[in-house]
Enzyme design. Structure first.
Site, PDB file in Angstrom:
ATOM      1  N   SER A  70       0.536  -0.942   0.193  1.00 64.19           N
ATOM      2  CA  SER A  70       0.037   0.282   0.186  1.00 64.19           C
ATOM      3  C   SER A  70       0.934   0.889   0.109  1.00 64.19           C
ATOM      4  CB  SER A  70      -0.887   0.481   1.155  1.00 64.19           C
ATOM      5  OG  SER A  70      -0.262  -0.017   2.527  1.00 64.19           O
ATOM      6  N   ASP A 383      -3.992   7.866   8.265  1.00 69.79           N
ATOM      7  CA  ASP A 383      -4.676   7.191   8.597  1.00 69.79           C
ATOM      8  C   ASP A 383      -4.860   6.753   9.525  1.00 69.79           C
ATOM      9  OD1 ASP A 383      -3.368   5.320   7.019  1.00 69.79           O
ATOM     10  OD2 ASP A 383      -4.398   5.181   5.722  1.00 69.79           O
ATOM     11  N   HIS A 386      -0.626   4.990   7.353  1.00 69.21           N
ATOM     12  CA  HIS A 386      -0.137   5.296   6.192  1.00 69.21           C
ATOM     13  C   HIS A 386       0.049   6.921   6.261  1.00 69.21           C
ATOM     14  CE1 HIS A 386      -2.362   1.383   4.528  1.00 69.21           C
ATOM     15  NE2 HIS A 386      -1.059   1.712   4.079  1.00 69.21           N
TER      16      HIS A 386
END
Length: 417
Positions: A70, A383, A386
């Site tokens: 990610s 978040d 991240h």
């Protein structure tokens, strides 16, 4: 036309030279026959060129190919036609993700661009398109000269079967590094080149980003509160899988590979919340968990050692270690210096709460969960897991222009980065 028959097609350059003529008067006339005028012309060319993106013919590399999780996923989850990703892995397809730069969700796990985006932009490439979108035919404007992004959120270096055998059942996808490499070598590569010699030429002039990958190999067990001693036993397997990918790419013809290490896990908002303790000795002077950072450093040392071993075996290949750990740590150590106002214990779109055993730490993107901060650029964490675009941009700058690649990535490129 200028003296000597040179025709300058860039109007900005012409205006700049005209300005110099008018402002210097007689001095310009006296200098006209000297090398100074050519110095100023060359300088003007660099000034003007620096303000515009590089053309494909002036790029350092022919293409960029990115693998990872990610931290590098530019939207592959958006094109998961096999529906192998769980709902927790598709949160980045919902608002407020992407709000800062794109103004809509793109599948990137941030409010805007990622490190790979800034690298592509700086090197004159369009933002890398996700492979699954190209494979499905949904993305129709892809060109081989752009490169491709294979990274998928939640991906691990090791196949998910490794973790299932150990009773770790929260690995949410098997789009592992090996699967991503298969996409490249077996599915995409035949459309890019048609013979071993042609492939070596194409791949030899391309840049490969092998990661960041491996972080989730430790995140998933940590979310289940597995011990750090158990995680250390996984490290050789993870390093070996990354090494296998590097060697495979080199065998195919890759000449320049950028291999990132892990971030300082002990400074991560999620882990600071999960493993909060009253023991002040557990924290360093900036408030990060020492034991988690020591583990990240241990993994990075092992990875760096393997990169050095491979470099000796392949002296004509440039294998660059990207020090994500210290590139990020400098921000955590001096947040206000870099323009951040919020502490380690703040996130722009934070987890609502973390129970003892969880399948995923992120609530951002779930129905009813919207941005809780007015300005994401004031936050390091987006978040909880991240980072924000602002943080990623600084890390990318440290890699491209600073001391956080070894050898320097600029040394592998003839053009200025």
């Amino acid at each position: 036309m200028l003296e000597g028959g040179l025709k300058w097609e860039n109007q900005n350059l012409k205006d700049y030279i005209d300005y110099l003529r008018e402002s210097q008067g007689r001095l310009w006339h006296c200098m006209a026959s000297s090398s100074w005028v050519w110095f100023l012309v060359v300088l003007a060319v660099h000034v003007v060129a620096g303000a515009t993106p590089l053309s494909s013919s002036n790029r350092c590399y022919r293409a960029i190919y990115s693998f990872g999780d990610s931290l590098a996923d530019t939207g592959n989850s958006n094109y998961d036609t096999n529906h192998t990703l769980s709902s927790s892995q598709t949160l980045a397809l919902h608002v407020p993700y992407g709000e800062t730069f794109f103004h809509h969700p793109t599948g990137r796990w941030s409010d805007g661009r990622l490190i790979v985006d800034f690298i592509a932009e700086k090197m004159g490439f369009p933002l890398l398109k996700p492979y699954l979108g190209i494979k499905s035919g949904t993305i129709k404007d892809w060109k081989p000269t752009e490169g491709v992004n294979f990274a998928v959120a939640g991906a691990t270096a090791l196949d998910s079967s490794f973790y299932l055998e150990k009773g770790i059942s929260n690995v949410v996808t098997n789009y592992s590094l090996r699967v991503q490499l298969h996409w490249f070598t077996e599915e995409l590569l035949p459309s890019i080149c048609h013979s071993p010699s042609e492939c070596k030429e194409v791949l030899g002039s391309s840049l490969f980003l092998v990661g960041e990958i491996g972080g989730n190999d430790f995140n998933h067990p940590l979310f289940l509160r597995k011990s750090i001693e158990e995680l250390r036993t996984y490290v050789p397997n993870v390093i070996n899988e990354i090494s296998l990918a590097i060697r495979k790419l080199i065998d195919l013809g890759a000449q320049t590979l950028l291999v990132p290490g892990n971030f300082p896990l002990g400074c991560n908002y999620v882990y600071l919340s999960m493993f909060k303790t009253e023991d002040s000795e557990a924290y360093d002077k900036i408030g990060c968990l020492k034991w988690l950072n020591k583990f990240a450093e241990y993994f990075n040392r092992q990875l760096y050692g393997e990169i050095n071993r491979l470099q000796v075996l392949h002296p004509n290949v440039n294998i660059i270690y990207a020090d994500y750990y210290h590139a990020a740590l400098q921000i955590y150590q001096s947040p206000t210096h870099f323009g951040f106002k919020e502490s380690l214990l703040s996130a722009c779109c934070p987890p609502a709460g973390i129970p003892n055993k969880i399948k995923g730490p992120i609530d951002c993107g779930k129905p009813g969960v919207t941005v809780v901060c007015d300005d994401p650029s004031q936050f390091i964490s987006w978040d909880g897991l991240h980072l924000t675009e602002a943080a990623y941009k600084l890390i990318a700058k440290g890699l491209l222009n600073g001391p956080y690649t070894n050898p320097s990535i600029a040394s592998s490129c003839d053009s200025e980065i």
